[in-house]
Enzyme design. Structure first.
Site, PDB file in Angstrom:
ATOM      1  N   GLU A  81       5.687   5.798  -4.943  1.00 35.32           N
ATOM      2  CA  GLU A  81       5.262   7.179  -4.669  1.00 35.32           C
ATOM      3  C   GLU A  81       6.186   7.860  -3.653  1.00 35.32           C
ATOM      4  OE1 GLU A  81       3.887   4.423  -3.832  1.00 35.32           O
ATOM      5  OE2 GLU A  81       3.103   4.474  -1.781  1.00 35.32           O
ATOM      6  N   CYS A 136      16.885  -5.794  -0.524  1.00 34.17           N
ATOM      7  CA  CYS A 136      16.339  -7.148  -0.478  1.00 34.17           C
ATOM      8  C   CYS A 136      17.470  -8.158  -0.363  1.00 34.17           C
ATOM      9  CB  CYS A 136      15.493  -7.425  -1.711  1.00 34.17           C
ATOM     10  SG  CYS A 136      16.459  -7.421  -3.217  1.00 34.17           S
TER      11      CYS A 136
END
Ligand code: NAD
Length: 474
Positions: A176, A281
């Site tokens: 979002e 990551c």
């Protein structure tokens, strides 16, 4: 507001949403960009129904026919690369150059999808006289991907081209925080001629994710995001007997040995730590400095000071992220660590509402500190000093995560020992961001991945399909 409020994209239509919306704010300068629907289970259900209707005709096409859409789509990605990079910059905060690199990776996965007709050509064998066994790969049905904020184009494209080309109908639930790139992806797939309903976007947060996990009409789910949510999604969706691959967070260790090349190592470590503002990551989080490597640490500090927020260093995703990252630095300092380069309080002139943290290097970090153990997800390098290689390996192995790990050395023997001993899915030797290129798969180990296999590459074919074994005698 720069852009129109977003809608869901279901069955090739913009479907307005009457419920709650969230503001989308640019981390670059704090400007309000748009509003994103916080969809409920009803919107997920609607998308599943539409995708299921589209699935029959889509899966009936041959793989070669399906791959044609992705040849056209690849051209569109090339043509719109600058525009997409700008959108990524606006909603995620990374530099335009980093945005371009995301689009390049999306193109690479799309090219891989174009090769699927060759890669999935079936196997056939005469198993006894007159009896033949053949293997075919059938799609699963309606599948879904849930994606994080840090790569608004690249991570959704880890799955979109492969899953769809293999014959599945697809629902994307983007973060979002970065919903605009996903909306633009729907435009481009539509422009490439993908039939309505084969690709759908349901915008939202937790409620939409839980509805995807629970929906009986969704056969498989991939998730990419933080470890706590990856665990929740994996547990919930598998409890509904879905096939699930959930990629989690990371805490990547870079082990620097005394024989490492000073300049090359420093440049590479800083690129890993500060690239995408540390919100990868695959980012270097902890450097384990083995023995006498002071020249490399000094060079890392010099290189870090050359990164300039708002120029070659992008924003972090929000003011909340900035506050969280700076709190980690302060806590480490108060705990006795030495802040060699301090990126706290960074402000970019003209973008005072933006969320910036400068590159930060912290020395003398202890393994028991929070900054050494938890994912900081910012441009921060924590240096832990150890006496020898074995101690370094023990620290690397003690981490519950296992996404990436790297060693810097000129010794092939040390590199081989590291490759064998490190407990991580992606290993670098003098490479700080060891992202495998196609056709190799992307995926970590331990708490960085739940489920089996990798999310890209040849191994992903097995995730998005089920094999059918046919035995015939005429
Ligand atoms: P996040 O876990 O907060 O969100 C990921 C997705 O989950 C989003 O779509 C979000 O809307 C949804 N979500 C958030 N809270 C939820 C909840 N309580 N229940 C259900 N769904 C929820 O992750 P993020 O902050 O967007 O992304 C950063 C994280 O992603 C980092 O931990 C990073 O290491 C990780 N990441 C991992 C990989 C990998 O391949 N291992 C790749 C990229 C990012």
């Amino acid at each position: 507001m720069k852009y129109e409020p977003l809608t869901n994209r279901i069955g090739g239509q913009r479907v307005p949403f009457a419920g709650e919306h969230l503001d989308v704010t640019s981390p670059v300068d704090g400007m309000r960009l748009s509003r994103v629907p916080l969809s409920t289970a009803d919107e997920v259900d609607r998308a599943v129904t539409v995708a299921r209707d589209a699935y029959d005709a889509w899966s009936a096409l041959t793989m070669k026919e399906r791959s044609q859409f992705f040849y056209r789509y690849r051209e569109l990605l090339h043509r719109r690369a600058a525009e997409l990079a700008e959108l990524i910059h606006e909603e995620n905060g990374k530099t335009r150059e980093e945005g371009r690199a995301e689009v390049a990776k999306a193109i690479e996965v799309t090219e891989f999808a174009c090769s699927l007709p060759q890669l999935t050509a079936g196997e056939v064998m005469e198993v006894s006289p007159g009896v033949e066994c053949r293997v075919e790969h059938a799609p699963l049905g309606v599948v879904a991907s849930i994606t994080p904020f840090n790569f608004p184009i690249m991570v959704p494209h880890w799955t979109i081209p492969i899953a769809i080309c293999l014959g599945n109908a697809f629902i994307l639930k983007p973060s979002e925080k970065v919903p605009l790139s996903a909306d633009r992806t729907a435009d481009l797939l539509h422009e490439a001629g993908l039939p309505p309903g084969v690709f759908n976007v349901v915008q939202g947060d937790r409620a939409a994710v839980e509805a995807i996990c629970d929906h009986p009409g969704i056969a498989a789910v991939t998730f990419v995001g933080s470890t706590p949510i990856a665990k929740q999604v994996y547990t919930r969706a598998t409890s509904h007997l879905k096939r699930v691959l959930a990629m989690g967070g990371a805490k990547n260790h870079l082990v620097v040995l005394p024989d490492a090349d000073v300049e090359q190592t420093a440049a590479n470590v800083v690129a890993s730590m500060a690239g995408c503002a540390g919100q990868r990551c695959m980012a270097a989080a902890t450097m384990i400095a083995v023995g006498e490597v002071q020249a490399i640490v000094d060079s890392i500090c010099d290189e870090s000071r050359r990164t300039v927020p708002g120029e070659n260093l992008g924003a972090v995703i929000s003011q909340a992220a900035k506050a969280r990252i700076e709190a980690y630095i302060t806590e480490a300092e108060q705990g006795g660590a030495t802040v060699l380069v301090d990126g706290r309080g960074a402000v970019v002139p003209g973008c005072e509402g933006g969320s910036y943290v400068g590159a930060t290097v912290i020395d003398n970090v202890r393994p028991d500190m929070r900054i050494a153990q938890e994912e900081v997800f910012g441009p921060v390098l924590a240096i832990i000093r150890v006496r020898d290689f074995d101690e370094a390996l023990k620290l690397e192995n003690a981490s519950p995560f296992g996404n990436a790990a790297a060693v810097y050395t000129q010794s092939g023997d040390a590199a081989r020992s590291f490759i064998d001993a490190a407990s991580a899915g992606m290993i670098g030797v003098n490479v700080g961001v060891p992202v495998p290129r196609e056709p190799f798969g992307f995926g970590g180990w331990n708490d960085s991945r739940f489920g089996s296999g990798d999310i890209t590459g040849k191994i992903a074919i097995g995730f998005w399909t089920q094999s059918k074994k046919i035995t015939t005698r005429w």
